[in-house]
Scaffold this motif. Structure first.
Motif, PDB file in Angstrom:
ATOM      1  N   ALA A 254       0.824  -1.203   0.000  1.00 30.80           N
ATOM      2  CA  ALA A 254       0.000   0.000   0.000  1.00 30.80           C
ATOM      3  C   ALA A 254       0.861   1.257   0.000  1.00 30.80           C
ATOM      4  O   ALA A 254       0.534   2.247  -0.661  1.00 30.80           O
ATOM      5  CB  ALA A 254      -0.934  -0.005   1.217  1.00 30.80           C
ATOM      6  N   ALA A 255       1.960   1.222   0.735  1.00 30.55           N
ATOM      7  CA  ALA A 255       2.855   2.376   0.771  1.00 30.55           C
ATOM      8  C   ALA A 255       3.431   2.645  -0.613  1.00 30.55           C
ATOM      9  O   ALA A 255       3.558   3.801  -1.040  1.00 30.55           O
ATOM     10  CB  ALA A 255       3.977   2.146   1.779  1.00 30.55           C
ATOM     11  N   GLY A 256       3.770   1.582  -1.335  1.00 27.40           N
ATOM     12  CA  GLY A 256       4.269   1.767  -2.689  1.00 27.40           C
ATOM     13  C   GLY A 256       3.210   2.346  -3.604  1.00 27.40           C
ATOM     14  O   GLY A 256       3.489   3.237  -4.412  1.00 27.40           O
ATOM     15  N   LEU A 257       1.977   1.850  -3.482  1.00 27.04           N
ATOM     16  CA  LEU A 257       0.884   2.372  -4.310  1.00 27.04           C
ATOM     17  C   LEU A 257       0.636   3.844  -4.024  1.00 27.04           C
ATOM     18  O   LEU A 257       0.335   4.629  -4.933  1.00 27.04           O
ATOM     19  CB  LEU A 257      -0.389   1.568  -4.041  1.00 27.04           C
ATOM     20  CG  LEU A 257      -1.613   1.945  -4.885  1.00 27.04           C
ATOM     21  CD1 LEU A 257      -1.381   1.624  -6.352  1.00 27.04           C
ATOM     22  CD2 LEU A 257      -2.852   1.223  -4.382  1.00 27.04           C
TER      23      LEU A 257
ATOM     24  N   LEU B 171      10.915  14.658  -3.044  1.00 27.37           N
ATOM     25  CA  LEU B 171      12.102  14.104  -2.397  1.00 27.37           C
ATOM     26  C   LEU B 171      11.739  13.365  -1.107  1.00 27.37           C
ATOM     27  O   LEU B 171      12.268  12.302  -0.814  1.00 27.37           O
ATOM     28  CB  LEU B 171      13.106  15.217  -2.104  1.00 27.37           C
ATOM     29  CG  LEU B 171      13.675  15.930  -3.340  1.00 27.37           C
ATOM     30  CD1 LEU B 171      14.582  17.082  -2.920  1.00 27.37           C
ATOM     31  CD2 LEU B 171      14.423  14.955  -4.229  1.00 27.37           C
ATOM     32  N   THR B 172      10.812  13.943  -0.341  1.00 25.96           N
ATOM     33  CA  THR B 172      10.376  13.308   0.907  1.00 25.96           C
ATOM     34  C   THR B 172       9.680  11.977   0.632  1.00 25.96           C
ATOM     35  O   THR B 172       9.942  10.974   1.294  1.00 25.96           O
ATOM     36  CB  THR B 172       9.431  14.245   1.673  1.00 25.96           C
ATOM     37  OG1 THR B 172      10.089  15.478   1.939  1.00 25.96           O
ATOM     38  CG2 THR B 172       8.981  13.607   2.984  1.00 25.96           C
ATOM     39  N   GLY B 173       8.799  11.982  -0.354  1.00 21.69           N
ATOM     40  CA  GLY B 173       8.087  10.759  -0.691  1.00 21.69           C
ATOM     41  C   GLY B 173       9.003   9.676  -1.225  1.00 21.69           C
ATOM     42  O   GLY B 173       8.837   8.491  -0.921  1.00 21.69           O
ATOM     43  N   PHE B 174       9.983  10.064  -2.024  1.00 15.18           N
ATOM     44  CA  PHE B 174      10.929   9.082  -2.551  1.00 15.18           C
ATOM     45  C   PHE B 174      11.732   8.448  -1.416  1.00 15.18           C
ATOM     46  O   PHE B 174      11.928   7.234  -1.378  1.00 15.18           O
ATOM     47  CB  PHE B 174      11.871   9.752  -3.553  1.00 15.18           C
ATOM     48  CG  PHE B 174      12.930   8.822  -4.094  1.00 15.18           C
ATOM     49  CD1 PHE B 174      12.604   7.865  -5.045  1.00 15.18           C
ATOM     50  CD2 PHE B 174      14.231   8.903  -3.641  1.00 15.18           C
ATOM     51  CE1 PHE B 174      13.570   7.001  -5.543  1.00 15.18           C
ATOM     52  CE2 PHE B 174      15.207   8.049  -4.125  1.00 15.18           C
ATOM     53  CZ  PHE B 174      14.871   7.095  -5.088  1.00 15.18           C
TER      54      PHE B 174
ATOM     55  N   GLY C   7       9.270   5.403   7.067  1.00 18.29           N
ATOM     56  CA  GLY C   7       9.021   5.620   5.647  1.00 18.29           C
ATOM     57  C   GLY C   7       7.566   5.917   5.358  1.00 18.29           C
ATOM     58  O   GLY C   7       7.239   6.795   4.542  1.00 18.29           O
ATOM     59  N   MET C   8       6.647   5.193   6.020  1.00 17.01           N
ATOM     60  CA  MET C   8       5.223   5.464   5.852  1.00 17.01           C
ATOM     61  C   MET C   8       4.887   6.874   6.291  1.00 17.01           C
ATOM     62  O   MET C   8       4.103   7.583   5.645  1.00 17.01           O
ATOM     63  CB  MET C   8       4.405   4.437   6.642  1.00 17.01           C
ATOM     64  CG  MET C   8       4.427   3.041   6.037  1.00 17.01           C
ATOM     65  SD  MET C   8       3.659   1.790   7.111  1.00 17.01           S
ATOM     66  CE  MET C   8       1.990   2.424   7.200  1.00 17.01           C
ATOM     67  N   ALA C   9       5.490   7.322   7.397  1.00 17.88           N
ATOM     68  CA  ALA C   9       5.249   8.675   7.878  1.00 17.88           C
ATOM     69  C   ALA C   9       5.725   9.707   6.854  1.00 17.88           C
ATOM     70  O   ALA C   9       5.053  10.720   6.611  1.00 17.88           O
ATOM     71  CB  ALA C   9       5.957   8.889   9.214  1.00 17.88           C
TER      72      ALA C   9
END
Length: 311
Positions: A99-102, A130-133, A286-288
């Protein structure tokens, strides 16, 4: 004609129903993967979903015929490809991780809009990318960077295609009913499933036991567990997507797009309750970061929010 009233609290409730349902049903793909194949799953799920949708069309007054079949077909193909990859990854990876990847999709939406449509990107959104990557790398682990496991990259690829489908929803399919896009999406998944089954029936390959054979397993006689959990998937998807579409109808899209990120903790919670899966501190961090990136990207603008409902 006056603008519709924002019902933010009701929209949040609808998104919560969506997140709890989708996160729950997706956890059982591992059982489906044990007894059947990815392609048979999609074909069977489509048949069940379209029957349920047809039964609901008349009493609910749903419009299923597309106004412009071409754009709906193209959009359905893109979103269907994203979901084939998504469900394939669920056989190997925890639901929260997939889900995090999606949900890197808003990041890809931003990049695609800039590269293909020439829309400007401010510094805040550059920071969001950049944050999301970084968040995606932390969630997927070092395998995503070393290339040691192709499965670790599948959720990111799914997110990129999901982003393209969301852009197609706005750019190509304006004016189409949500039920039309939903029917097109499921129908395309069914076609892909049937093609995959036919190929693997004509050209069978060695298949591992259990979930390890999910991607390359051809048509098999369905077990009771396979049929039951596929039906739960079909019904849950229809209700869940109906909830998220309703949320976008009654509240501002910029707010609802932020609410959608509740599926990340919902997926992690169901993984813990059902299977005892615990995320590492790195994955939680990473999810955060992905949620922070979504909050930055979803900042209200004059244009529509970059995230769209999950069709």
């Amino acid at each position: 004609m006056s603008a519709p009233q924002n019902r933010t609290l009701a929209a949040f409730g609808a998104v919560m129903v969506y997140a709890v349902l989708i996160a729950f049903t997706d956890n059982f793909v591992r059982i489906i993967a044990r007894d059947g194949g990815l392609w048979q799953f999609h074909a069977t799920r489509t048949l069940m979903a379209l029957v349920l949708l047809a039964l609901a069309a008349v009493p609910l007054g749903l419009h299923l015929r597309p106004k412009r079949p071409g754009p709906v077909l193209a959009r359905s193909a893109i979103h269907a490809a994203a979901m084939v990859i998504y469900f394939g990854a669920l056989a190997f990876l925890p639901v929260a991780q997939v889900a995090a990847g999606l949900f890197t999709a808003p990041i890809f939406v931003l990049l695609i809009q800039r590269l293909l449509y020439g829309r400007p990107i401010g510094m805040v959104r550059v920071l969001a990318v950049l944050t999301g990557f970084l968040g995606a790398v932390l969630v997927l682990g070092p395998e995503a960077m070393t290339g040691a496991s192709f499965a670790a990259l599948l959720p990111i690829l799914s997110g990129a295609l999901y982003a393209m489908g969301n852009i197609a929803t706005r750019e190509w399919c304006a004016g189409e009913a949500a039920a039309t896009l939903l029917a097109g999406f499921f129908a395309m998944l069914g076609v892909i499933g049937l093609v995959g089954m036919a190929v693997l029936w004509l050209l069978p390959v060695p298949v591992a036991e259990g979930a390890d054979g999910f991607l390359v397993r051809g048509p098999v006689w369905p077990t009771g567990d396979f049929l039951w959990w596929t039906f739960v998937q079909a019904a849950g998807s229809l209700v869940g997507v109906g909830m998220i579409v309703r949320a976008y109808q009654i509240a501002d899209a910029a707010r609802v797009s932020v609410f959608e990120y509740v599926i990340l903790p919902a997926s992690a919670a169901w993984g813990l309750v059902l299977w005892g899966e615990r995320l590492t501190w790195m994955a939680m961090a990473g999810m955060a970061l992905i949620v922070v990136a979504g909050l930055l990207i979803a900042r209200p603008e004059k244009a529509q929010s970059p995230t769209a409902s999950r069709q």
